[in-house]
Design an enzyme around this catalytic site. Sequence first.
Site, PDB file in Angstrom:
ATOM      1  N   HIS A 143     -12.384  -9.145  21.216  1.00  0.00           N
ATOM      2  CA  HIS A 143     -10.944  -9.266  21.121  1.00  0.00           C
ATOM      3  C   HIS A 143     -10.197  -8.342  21.776  1.00  0.00           C
ATOM      4  O   HIS A 143      -9.143  -8.607  22.520  1.00  0.00           O
ATOM      5  CB  HIS A 143     -10.424  -9.658  19.660  1.00  0.00           C
ATOM      6  CG  HIS A 143      -9.187 -10.164  19.530  1.00  0.00           C
ATOM      7  ND1 HIS A 143      -8.953 -11.544  20.238  1.00  0.00           N
ATOM      8  CD2 HIS A 143      -8.228  -9.861  18.645  1.00  0.00           C
ATOM      9  CE1 HIS A 143      -7.401 -11.788  19.769  1.00  0.00           C
ATOM     10  NE2 HIS A 143      -7.339 -10.680  19.041  1.00  0.00           N
ATOM     11  N   ASP A 152      -7.392 -15.270  24.176  1.00  0.00           N
ATOM     12  CA  ASP A 152      -7.491 -15.524  22.768  1.00  0.00           C
ATOM     13  C   ASP A 152      -6.522 -15.713  21.653  1.00  0.00           C
ATOM     14  O   ASP A 152      -6.040 -15.261  21.037  1.00  0.00           O
ATOM     15  CB  ASP A 152      -8.083 -14.141  22.126  1.00  0.00           C
ATOM     16  CG  ASP A 152      -9.417 -13.624  22.562  1.00  0.00           C
ATOM     17  OD1 ASP A 152     -10.178 -14.563  23.228  1.00  0.00           O
ATOM     18  OD2 ASP A 152      -9.818 -12.844  22.254  1.00  0.00           O
ATOM     19  N   SER A 177      -3.713 -13.067  21.946  1.00  0.00           N
ATOM     20  CA  SER A 177      -3.641 -13.276  20.285  1.00  0.00           C
ATOM     21  C   SER A 177      -2.472 -13.680  19.737  1.00  0.00           C
ATOM     22  O   SER A 177      -2.173 -14.951  20.273  1.00  0.00           O
ATOM     23  CB  SER A 177      -4.230 -11.971  19.720  1.00  0.00           C
ATOM     24  OG  SER A 177      -4.651 -11.986  18.314  1.00  0.00           O
TER      25      SER A 177
END
Length: 489
Positions: free
Chosen positions: A402, A338, A311
Site C-alpha cells: 500500500h 488503491d 487510498s
Amino acid sequence: MSRSRVPPILRPRLTPKYIASSVVAIYVLYCWLWGMPLLSSNLPAYTGPHSVGTIDIESPCDGRKTSDVKFKSNGQPAFLLETVLFSVYYPSIKGAKSDKPKHLWVPKPLSITAEGYAKFAHISNFLTNSIFTVALWGLAGSITIPANVDVPLREIAPSFEFTEHGAGKPEVGNDGFPVIVFSHGMASSRTDYTHFCGELASRGYIVAAIEHRDGSGPGSMVMDIDGSERAVYHFGLGDLDVDDSFDTPELKQAQLDFRQAEIEETVRVLKAINDGSGTAIYEMNPRKEGEHLASWEGKLDMTNVTMSGHSYGATGALQALKGAPCPERPFHGGLILDPGKSSGPLNHDVDVPVLVIHSNSWSKKHSVFFGRPHFDVVKDLVVDVNNRGKAAWFMTSLGTSHPSVTDAPLIEPMLLSWTTGSTIDVYDGVDVYVNVTEEFMIFQKAHRRTGLLALDVTHPDYDSSTNGTQEMPQAYQRYWQIHVAPEST
C-alpha cells in the site's frame, strides 16, 4: 610513553557496549558529514528529461462550510474552508537556480506533524508529543525535496512531446502542459508523494498535490495573507459536538465533501493562473512563492486535467469524478490508486476514462466491503465505465504494498519492506506507477493505447493463471496483472 599514562578513551576495552556506542557515533558522524538524515535515506533525484520546480500555493477561499458540525473544544466549525494549500510540481527551465532553500519533506514547524501523529495514536500529551517530535526529527527532520523552489516554468516547444516509456514520442501539439490534481491518503499529507509527483513533472506534467485539512491528515498550518497562522490537527468523532446520528460513515462523508471543496478550489486557482491572474495569486500567497506565475498564462492544458488520488484520496478522487467533466471539476480522466477499503462507498457514476491500480497487498488481502469482496466491487466499477463507452483499466502492481507509491519506502526501505511485505525494489515500486501513469496520460491526449495499456486482460481475477484474453508478455510478468481492459479495436 607507558600504557598507564594513555587516557582511558584511547585504550578502550572491546566490550559489546563500547562497540555499539562506537558504531552509533560513527554513523552519526557519517550522516553529519554527508548531510544525511540520521535514520533514513535522502530522496533520489528525478530521472526524466526535464528539471523540476516546485511552488507551495496557499490561496484564500470564500469561507464556505461544507458541514455545520462544530468542535467540542471551542464551538468553531470543523469543516470551514478558509484557504486551500497545494504544492505544484512542474518542468522547469534547465539549469535555473533558486535563491530559496529546498522544501523540507516534513514542513516546519515539525511539532505540528508530530503532535498530529500522537493524536492518531490517541496518546497526545506534552510528553508524548515531545517524544514524537524528537523521533520524527531523527527519522526525517533534515530530508529535503529535490525539486528547485520557485524557478521559472519550462517553455513549451512548438510541438511539445511526451516521453513515452518504452516507445516513441508522439506529438500532442502545443496545448500546454497536461495537469494532474493529486489527493493524498489517510494519515498523510501533500509531501508524502513528492517523488511520484516530481518524477511525473520531470517527464513534462504539472502536478498539484493538495494538503487536505479535513481531519484525516496529521497536522497542517493554515496561513493567511495578514500573517495570522492557525494549526489544524487530526480529529475524530470524539472531538466533534454531534449526537448519535452523526456516526463514522457520516464523518467520512463530511471529510470527502470537504476534500471535494478543496479539489474544486485548487482547480479554481489553476484556472486563474492559466487565465493570466498569476501575479494576483502570488501576491495573495502567504507562502511567498510563485513570483514567476504571471508567465504561466496559457501554459496549462486545462482541457486535459486528470484527477488522481491514493487510498482515502482515491475514494475522494472517484467522488470528484461524479458529473465530470464540468466547470468546477474539468476532469477528463481518473487515476485511482488503491481505492479505500474503509473510507466509504466508491462512486460508480464515472463517465471519463479511468485507470485503477491496486498494489499487490491491496489485491491479495480479501476484504469485505459493504457485503462484497472489495476486489469485486472495484472490478465491477471499472467494467461499468467500459460499458459506458469510456476506456477503463483495472490492474495489480505485483510485489508492491500500500505505501509503495509514497516516499516512505524510499526514505525507510528496509523498515517498509519488513513491515509491509513489499518485495519490489523501492525505486521500481514508484517507477511502475509513474510509467503506467504516463501511458494513461498519453492515451487521454493522443487516444493511443501504448505499453501496458495496449494489452488485453491477462488475469480476470487476482493471481488467476487462466482465462485471460492475452498472455502477459515477458517484460511485464514480474510487475503486473491486468484484470479489466477496454476491448481491442
